[in-house]
Design a protein around this motif. Sequence first.
Motif, PDB file in Angstrom:
ATOM      1  N   TYR A   1     -19.967  55.509 -18.673  1.00  0.00           N
ATOM      2  CA  TYR A   1     -19.898  54.368 -17.873  1.00  0.00           C
ATOM      3  C   TYR A   1     -18.516  54.361 -17.279  1.00  0.00           C
ATOM      4  CZ  TYR A   1     -24.567  53.023 -19.565  1.00  0.00           C
ATOM      5  OH  TYR A   1     -25.835  53.005 -19.694  1.00  0.00           O
ATOM      6  N   GLY A   2     -17.623  54.650 -18.181  1.00  0.00           N
ATOM      7  CA  GLY A   2     -16.135  54.528 -17.786  1.00  0.00           C
ATOM      8  C   GLY A   2     -15.611  55.118 -16.638  1.00  0.00           C
ATOM      9  N   THR A   3     -16.183  56.578 -16.242  1.00  0.00           N
ATOM     10  CA  THR A   3     -16.034  57.479 -15.098  1.00  0.00           C
ATOM     11  C   THR A   3     -16.751  56.813 -14.081  1.00  0.00           C
ATOM     12  OG1 THR A   3     -15.888  59.145 -16.471  1.00  0.00           O
ATOM     13  CG2 THR A   3     -16.581  59.690 -14.121  1.00  0.00           C
ATOM     14  N   LEU A   4     -18.013  56.075 -14.179  1.00  0.00           N
ATOM     15  CA  LEU A   4     -18.693  55.836 -13.244  1.00  0.00           C
ATOM     16  C   LEU A   4     -18.014  54.451 -12.552  1.00  0.00           C
ATOM     17  CD1 LEU A   4     -22.254  55.997 -14.511  1.00  0.00           C
ATOM     18  CD2 LEU A   4     -21.156  57.440 -12.625  1.00  0.00           C
ATOM     19  N   LEU A   5     -17.780  53.327 -13.579  1.00  0.00           N
ATOM     20  CA  LEU A   5     -17.090  52.327 -13.074  1.00  0.00           C
ATOM     21  C   LEU A   5     -15.585  52.343 -12.314  1.00  0.00           C
ATOM     22  CD1 LEU A   5     -17.533  49.869 -16.379  1.00  0.00           C
ATOM     23  CD2 LEU A   5     -18.532  49.557 -13.920  1.00  0.00           C
TER      24      LEU A   5
END
Length: 213
Positions: free
Chosen positions: A86-90
């Motif tokens: 999720y960190g990469t996507l956000l």
Amino acid sequence: MQQTKWNERLLASTRGQIITLLRTGPRIVNELAEALGLTDNAIRSHLATLQRDGLVIESGTQRGLRKPHSLYALSAEAESLFPKRYGTLLNELLTVLEKNLAPKAFDKFVREVGRRLAAVHAAPALKMNRKQRLDLAVEAMGELGGLARIEKRQGQLFVRGYGCPLGALVKDHPRACHLIETLLSELVGVPVQERCQREGKPQCLFEIRPKTP
């Protein structure tokens, strides 16, 4: 980190292989046994443990030659075992937004997210005293994956974080801290000022400012 390593060990085990197979859809015991080269009894034993742990459920039956066979499927809880970046996507999402929005518009967007997160707790917060609202704010940060405590220094209150829920984002997107600032302000009911440390390991610090008359 320990939870992640535990998940990795589980997914590498026989039970983890069963979970991975069930991720593609419900299976009967015989199908799982054939796929893994195990006996039906061995599969049933593993399924019993996975059911006990709340990771597998019975989801119906499939017609058989002699009698129906139980179908097994993953529970909603089991999906949390699989790592999600999720960190990469956000980070990519915020990069695109920041590139296409003026600074004020981007800040407005981030703060609106904070208000929406706070809205989940809005009704109970209205009936709480100040201390209860502070505890609620700390609890809300915990729900986002952070660890926070209330600190008092020279008569001034602060919310200090010991695990930033937005740690993967704030170095590249410092305005992301305004999301938590707005969340806390909405829950506490008074203005909150972020004073976070974003160099190295992010450290959250939010000053709870006195309410102006």
